[in-house]
Design an enzyme around this catalytic site. Sequence first.
Site, PDB file in Angstrom:
ATOM      1  N   LEU A 116       0.173   0.594  -3.857  1.00 25.53           N
ATOM      2  CA  LEU A 116      -0.441   1.684  -3.016  1.00 25.53           C
ATOM      3  C   LEU A 116       0.949   2.808  -2.676  1.00 25.53           C
ATOM      4  O   LEU A 116       0.609   4.057  -2.989  1.00 25.53           O
ATOM      5  CB  LEU A 116      -1.071   1.261  -1.624  1.00 25.53           C
ATOM      6  CG  LEU A 116      -1.618   2.591  -1.010  1.00 25.53           C
ATOM      7  CD1 LEU A 116      -2.594   3.491  -1.699  1.00 25.53           C
ATOM      8  CD2 LEU A 116      -2.248   2.031   0.401  1.00 25.53           C
TER       9      LEU A 116
ATOM     10  N   SER B 281      13.156  -2.414   0.562  1.00 27.64           N
ATOM     11  CA  SER B 281      13.982  -3.299   0.484  1.00 27.64           C
ATOM     12  C   SER B 281      14.586  -3.804  -0.797  1.00 27.64           C
ATOM     13  O   SER B 281      15.369  -4.377  -1.128  1.00 27.64           O
ATOM     14  CB  SER B 281      13.840  -4.620   1.330  1.00 27.64           C
ATOM     15  OG  SER B 281      12.389  -5.183   0.910  1.00 27.64           O
TER      16      SER B 281
ATOM     17  N   SER C 274      -9.751  -3.059   6.684  1.00 24.35           N
ATOM     18  CA  SER C 274     -10.846  -3.526   7.437  1.00 24.35           C
ATOM     19  C   SER C 274     -11.022  -4.657   8.050  1.00 24.35           C
ATOM     20  O   SER C 274     -11.764  -5.341   8.953  1.00 24.35           O
ATOM     21  CB  SER C 274     -12.028  -3.232   6.350  1.00 24.35           C
ATOM     22  OG  SER C 274     -12.070  -4.086   5.288  1.00 24.35           O
TER      23      SER C 274
ATOM     24  N   TYR D  38      -2.448 -11.736   8.712  1.00 23.15           N
ATOM     25  CA  TYR D  38      -2.541 -10.282   7.999  1.00 23.15           C
ATOM     26  C   TYR D  38      -3.443  -9.445   8.862  1.00 23.15           C
ATOM     27  O   TYR D  38      -3.053  -8.261   9.564  1.00 23.15           O
ATOM     28  CB  TYR D  38      -2.722 -10.486   6.507  1.00 23.15           C
ATOM     29  CG  TYR D  38      -2.913  -8.802   6.083  1.00 23.15           C
ATOM     30  CD1 TYR D  38      -1.932  -8.259   5.695  1.00 23.15           C
ATOM     31  CD2 TYR D  38      -4.407  -8.369   5.667  1.00 23.15           C
ATOM     32  CE1 TYR D  38      -2.284  -6.707   5.020  1.00 23.15           C
ATOM     33  CE2 TYR D  38      -4.703  -7.359   5.268  1.00 23.15           C
ATOM     34  CZ  TYR D  38      -3.855  -6.408   4.893  1.00 23.15           C
ATOM     35  OH  TYR D  38      -3.854  -5.344   4.410  1.00 23.15           O
TER      36      TYR D  38
ATOM     37  N   LYS E 105      -2.674  -6.415  11.298  1.00 25.84           N
ATOM     38  CA  LYS E 105      -3.335  -5.231  11.153  1.00 25.84           C
ATOM     39  C   LYS E 105      -4.293  -4.527  12.554  1.00 25.84           C
ATOM     40  O   LYS E 105      -4.241  -3.469  12.696  1.00 25.84           O
ATOM     41  CB  LYS E 105      -4.362  -5.036  10.017  1.00 25.84           C
ATOM     42  CG  LYS E 105      -3.492  -5.059   8.497  1.00 25.84           C
ATOM     43  CD  LYS E 105      -2.586  -3.829   8.480  1.00 25.84           C
ATOM     44  CE  LYS E 105      -1.902  -3.511   7.147  1.00 25.84           C
ATOM     45  NZ  LYS E 105      -0.935  -2.699   7.001  1.00 25.84           N
TER      46      LYS E 105
ATOM     47  N   ILE F  95      -7.982  -3.315  -1.934  1.00 26.63           N
ATOM     48  CA  ILE F  95      -7.207  -2.399  -2.929  1.00 26.63           C
ATOM     49  C   ILE F  95      -6.991  -3.225  -4.485  1.00 26.63           C
ATOM     50  O   ILE F  95      -6.421  -4.532  -4.081  1.00 26.63           O
ATOM     51  CB  ILE F  95      -5.952  -1.730  -2.275  1.00 26.63           C
ATOM     52  CG1 ILE F  95      -6.218  -1.082  -1.193  1.00 26.63           C
ATOM     53  CG2 ILE F  95      -5.198  -0.771  -3.356  1.00 26.63           C
ATOM     54  CD1 ILE F  95      -5.127  -0.626  -0.434  1.00 26.63           C
TER      55      ILE F  95
ATOM     56  N   SER G  47      -4.494  -4.622  -6.235  1.00 26.38           N
ATOM     57  CA  SER G  47      -2.903  -4.865  -6.048  1.00 26.38           C
ATOM     58  C   SER G  47      -2.746  -6.317  -6.128  1.00 26.38           C
ATOM     59  O   SER G  47      -3.536  -7.208  -5.931  1.00 26.38           O
ATOM     60  CB  SER G  47      -2.578  -4.121  -4.596  1.00 26.38           C
ATOM     61  OG  SER G  47      -2.952  -5.113  -3.875  1.00 26.38           O
TER      62      SER G  47
END
Length: 286
Positions: free
Chosen positions: A47, A67, A166, A178, A182, A213, A215
Amino acid sequence: MLNHILLLVISLVCAALTLSWFPLLFRKQSYSCAKGLIVITGGSGILGHAIIQEALDRGFSVASLDSTEPASFLQYNSKFSALKCNITKDKDVEGCVHSLKKMNRTPFALINAAAIAPKNHLLSISRQELQKCFETNVIGQLAITSALFPLLLQDPNPHVVNIASSLAYFSAMGVGAYSSSKAALVSLHETLEEEVLSQHPNFKFSLYVLGQIKSTMFEKDTPNRVLAPLLEPQNLAKIIIQNLYTNKSGRFYYPFYARFMPLLRFFPLPIQKLARLFSGMDKIYS
């Protein structure tokens, strides 16, 4: 007990009003930020890379704090600057801000796109993994926002963009670290927005709450493409940059189902269980 019921009713009414008057959540002014400098973290991600490319295509200058090294073709773009920076380390953050000042670069926008997503059950995840997740997804993002804040204030319409998930509202098995990071980011964003706007009303904050997404972060496909379609990073990048271009801010939920995820928390547990079973969300990384 009565107070709890009243609070629940008020929360449901507020949620319903939010969904009904969704377009009114955005603040849009005629001011255009074209040709300004955007600072982005996590530019090496799928993204982040798409956002950088879209921003450059729209005429913005971009400073990527990451990084890892950026894609080679970006290094030949005169409007692109790559600064090696680990946002979880104070010295790196201070060094990047110093470099921007030394280059006489004043950003108008910061996009926090850095994120990691360890896949493990919460009782099995190591303390180090959990700490790194929160340092990258929450603490580091606040650190770079705080460090760049004085520079952002030099622009008449500064803008900070945070990217949540979400899963922050309705987590799944195997991605608890995760999801909880978030959720913390959502709370951080809401509080920071109120604290800053109380003193700097021209400051803009945008929160993007996204589904899955396409990814490498979540390489496994979603079990239900109809209910939870995969998001194309290029399409999201266009939306984010267009909103910066038109100076639009607020809460943005993609895809459509993401705006209803907070409501699931108010439903009885059996209904939540059915939602999990029907969506198959707990089977992906369990």
